[in-house]
Design a protein around this motif. Sequence first.
Motif, PDB file in Angstrom:
ATOM      1  N   UNK A  53      81.343  51.200  73.250  1.00 38.53           N
ATOM      2  CA  UNK A  53      82.150  50.254  72.784  1.00 38.53           C
ATOM      3  C   UNK A  53      82.387  49.072  73.788  1.00 38.53           C
ATOM      4  N   UNK A  54      81.500  49.091  74.822  1.00 34.29           N
ATOM      5  CA  UNK A  54      81.803  47.808  75.805  1.00 34.29           C
ATOM      6  C   UNK A  54      83.334  47.731  76.297  1.00 34.29           C
ATOM      7  N   UNK A  55      83.700  48.957  76.570  1.00 33.34           N
ATOM      8  CA  UNK A  55      85.233  49.030  76.871  1.00 33.34           C
ATOM      9  C   UNK A  55      85.579  48.125  78.350  1.00 33.34           C
ATOM     10  N   UNK A  56      84.630  48.214  79.021  1.00 37.18           N
ATOM     11  CA  UNK A  56      84.837  47.380  80.387  1.00 37.18           C
ATOM     12  C   UNK A  56      84.564  45.817  80.256  1.00 37.18           C
ATOM     13  N   UNK A  57      84.214  45.329  79.207  1.00 38.12           N
ATOM     14  CA  UNK A  57      83.783  44.031  78.926  1.00 38.12           C
ATOM     15  C   UNK A  57      85.258  43.318  79.015  1.00 38.12           C
ATOM     16  N   UNK A  58      85.622  42.261  79.879  1.00 41.78           N
ATOM     17  CA  UNK A  58      86.797  41.570  79.560  1.00 41.78           C
ATOM     18  C   UNK A  58      86.767  40.581  78.519  1.00 41.78           C
ATOM     19  N   UNK A  59      85.554  40.084  78.052  1.00 40.28           N
ATOM     20  CA  UNK A  59      85.390  39.055  77.025  1.00 40.28           C
ATOM     21  C   UNK A  59      86.246  39.191  75.675  1.00 40.28           C
ATOM     22  N   UNK A  60      86.866  38.170  75.120  1.00 40.58           N
ATOM     23  CA  UNK A  60      87.559  38.322  73.912  1.00 40.58           C
ATOM     24  C   UNK A  60      86.825  37.368  73.085  1.00 40.58           C
ATOM     25  N   UNK A  61      86.362  37.865  71.896  1.00 41.24           N
ATOM     26  CA  UNK A  61      85.745  37.278  70.873  1.00 41.24           C
ATOM     27  C   UNK A  61      86.696  36.137  70.150  1.00 41.24           C
ATOM     28  N   UNK A  62      86.187  34.992  70.357  1.00 48.07           N
ATOM     29  CA  UNK A  62      87.085  34.112  69.615  1.00 48.07           C
ATOM     30  C   UNK A  62      87.133  34.170  68.140  1.00 48.07           C
ATOM     31  N   UNK A  63      88.262  33.930  67.666  1.00 47.18           N
ATOM     32  CA  UNK A  63      88.558  33.682  66.240  1.00 47.18           C
ATOM     33  C   UNK A  63      87.835  32.433  65.574  1.00 47.18           C
ATOM     34  N   UNK A  64      87.210  32.536  64.488  1.00 46.50           N
ATOM     35  CA  UNK A  64      86.719  31.169  63.980  1.00 46.50           C
ATOM     36  C   UNK A  64      87.747  30.489  63.145  1.00 46.50           C
ATOM     37  N   UNK A  65      87.390  29.266  62.943  1.00 45.57           N
ATOM     38  CA  UNK A  65      88.620  28.290  62.291  1.00 45.57           C
ATOM     39  C   UNK A  65      88.802  28.817  60.873  1.00 45.57           C
ATOM     40  N   UNK A  66      90.125  28.774  60.508  1.00 44.01           N
ATOM     41  CA  UNK A  66      90.470  29.062  58.983  1.00 44.01           C
ATOM     42  C   UNK A  66      90.054  30.682  58.603  1.00 44.01           C
TER      43      UNK A  66
ATOM     44  N   UNK B  12      84.420  48.167  55.089  1.00 46.28           N
ATOM     45  CA  UNK B  12      84.703  46.785  56.069  1.00 46.28           C
ATOM     46  C   UNK B  12      85.794  47.000  56.831  1.00 46.28           C
ATOM     47  N   UNK B  13      86.936  47.602  56.713  1.00 44.76           N
ATOM     48  CA  UNK B  13      87.954  47.892  57.499  1.00 44.76           C
ATOM     49  C   UNK B  13      87.626  48.497  58.841  1.00 44.76           C
ATOM     50  N   UNK B  14      86.639  49.584  58.756  1.00 45.86           N
ATOM     51  CA  UNK B  14      86.204  50.068  60.073  1.00 45.86           C
ATOM     52  C   UNK B  14      85.188  49.368  60.900  1.00 45.86           C
ATOM     53  N   UNK B  15      84.380  48.613  60.061  1.00 40.87           N
ATOM     54  CA  UNK B  15      83.382  47.603  60.721  1.00 40.87           C
ATOM     55  C   UNK B  15      84.222  46.484  61.256  1.00 40.87           C
ATOM     56  N   UNK B  16      85.409  45.964  60.842  1.00 42.77           N
ATOM     57  CA  UNK B  16      86.022  44.851  61.224  1.00 42.77           C
ATOM     58  C   UNK B  16      86.776  45.398  62.597  1.00 42.77           C
ATOM     59  N   UNK B  17      87.388  46.414  62.608  1.00 42.08           N
ATOM     60  CA  UNK B  17      88.128  46.956  63.489  1.00 42.08           C
ATOM     61  C   UNK B  17      87.176  47.001  64.882  1.00 42.08           C
ATOM     62  N   UNK B  18      85.970  47.453  64.609  1.00 38.82           N
ATOM     63  CA  UNK B  18      84.955  47.495  65.787  1.00 38.82           C
ATOM     64  C   UNK B  18      84.411  46.044  66.316  1.00 38.82           C
ATOM     65  N   UNK B  19      83.946  45.229  65.356  1.00 35.99           N
ATOM     66  CA  UNK B  19      83.754  43.836  65.560  1.00 35.99           C
ATOM     67  C   UNK B  19      84.574  42.873  66.074  1.00 35.99           C
TER      68      UNK B  19
ATOM     69  N   UNK C 261      77.481  43.355  65.835  1.00 35.42           N
ATOM     70  CA  UNK C 261      78.269  42.121  65.612  1.00 35.42           C
ATOM     71  C   UNK C 261      78.828  41.561  66.760  1.00 35.42           C
ATOM     72  N   UNK C 262      79.468  42.384  67.495  1.00 35.54           N
ATOM     73  CA  UNK C 262      80.364  42.053  68.649  1.00 35.54           C
ATOM     74  C   UNK C 262      79.509  41.558  69.680  1.00 35.54           C
ATOM     75  N   UNK C 263      78.294  42.584  69.961  1.00 36.46           N
ATOM     76  CA  UNK C 263      77.358  42.069  70.983  1.00 36.46           C
ATOM     77  C   UNK C 263      76.533  41.005  70.481  1.00 36.46           C
ATOM     78  N   UNK C 264      76.119  40.658  69.413  1.00 37.18           N
ATOM     79  CA  UNK C 264      75.570  39.296  68.971  1.00 37.18           C
ATOM     80  C   UNK C 264      76.544  38.314  69.371  1.00 37.18           C
ATOM     81  N   UNK C 265      77.650  38.256  69.068  1.00 41.54           N
ATOM     82  CA  UNK C 265      78.525  37.084  69.457  1.00 41.54           C
ATOM     83  C   UNK C 265      78.827  36.915  70.668  1.00 41.54           C
TER      84      UNK C 265
END
Length: 470
Positions: A12-25, A115-122, A200-204
């Motif tokens: 789950x890339x727990x040690x990565x400090x990067x935060x995925x930015x939220x898109x507009x709207x 979708x809910x489980x996917x969104x939690x991880x992504x 999805x998270x790693x691609x972003x």
Amino acid sequence: MWARQKRLSDLFDAEDAWTRPLPENYLRADAILALAMFACSALGLEILRSMGVLGGESAPLWAQYTAMASAAALLALRRRLPLLTGLGATAHLLIIGSVMPLVMGQVSQQVLYFIAVYSAVAWARDRRALVGVAVAIAAALVVWMTWYLALGSGMQQILDSLDDADRLSGLVPPVPAYLVYTALINIVYFGGAAALGIASWRGARRRHALADQAETIEEQAEALRDRAVVEERLRIARELHDVIAHHVAAIGVQAGAARRVMGHDPDAAAGALRTVEESSRSAVGEMRALLGALRSADRTTAAARPPGGSGAAFPDDPSASPDHSRSAGHGIADLGRLAASHDSADFTTSVSVVTGTGHPVEEVPPVVGLSLYRTAQEALANVRRHSTADRASMVLRTGEGPGGNPYAEVEILDAGRPRAGTSGSGLGLLGMRERVRSHGGECEIGPRVTGGYRVRVRLPYHPDVEGDRT
């Protein structure tokens, strides 16, 4: 134990400090998704009811719609509160699966949980907390499946199947087969949602890293462009110093000579004044070429700026072309005239050329020739201003260095002593050393053991490469 935790952390890339930015709207998009999923669930529910599939469901209709609406509402927060969405969907599955299993089992409702489980991880911003949430969801599902099969209606369905002899034709007994089948469906279903979320998270993350690299490359390219402009301006400043120092010194010497002989030798005075005139014209021409080079550099900088940037544009000037500004019409061939321009009644300069085998003077590139010319120009001007010498010698040499690379060298010698009260700023000598450094050459500048002063500059070159650069 520690190895298992390490694998989960890496998964789950727990040690990565990067935060995925939220898109507009994103909130509006998630709200629209929630409404669309609720509409699909309601339509699916009515279709199943029309088919008679929900005939055994005892919960009232309003409770069924409430269950669907509450599940869809979770998706409206799937990117704003991803971990809470995953935990809420798991709790919703357990509760609705216990009281309204037929509603929970419909396809549209299962897509909501996916979708809910996917969104939690992504979209989880705290990856370490995600590890705990993922373990909690997996444990809750295992406990619920165990309770459902052991104490609920699941086991009853298995036992009912034993009464039908036609269903007992497989290789595996019905009870283990049912258990394995149910476990595989849940592992593939929820495991697939988690796997897609990780992808999805790693691609972003990769896209963000590529964007950062592209931005860094652009900043470095801009810095290199600015550095090139600064270096060119410094080069032109050195050229301007050399031009002014040489011509002003020559004009002063010749004017002084004309003043001394004007009364008794008008012809000599006229010759000195002609030299003053030629030196002044040459100085004006060279400075005009250098100013054209500055304008050319400004045009290049302005062209490199994005639209809307500031910067002056200059009209085309033939004197500002790169070739013209870089050579300014001088080179090794002009060393004889340079020496002659310093000659006067009380000072002479001798010039000699020593060429190495296979390395004629003509092969020396213009860039190297210009640097040698400027070196000789500064050295001779310094002799006239700061030395009591009445003569100087200039030697031009070409040859081949220890590494097999050809070189061109100029050496200026005088036997005078320092003239009192004529100390300079030192910028001329600094300019010499900077020229030598830019060509990767070597220099010897300083007093001679036998008296006088010596300036020797050797510049390596490659005829083809240096010629192309000009």
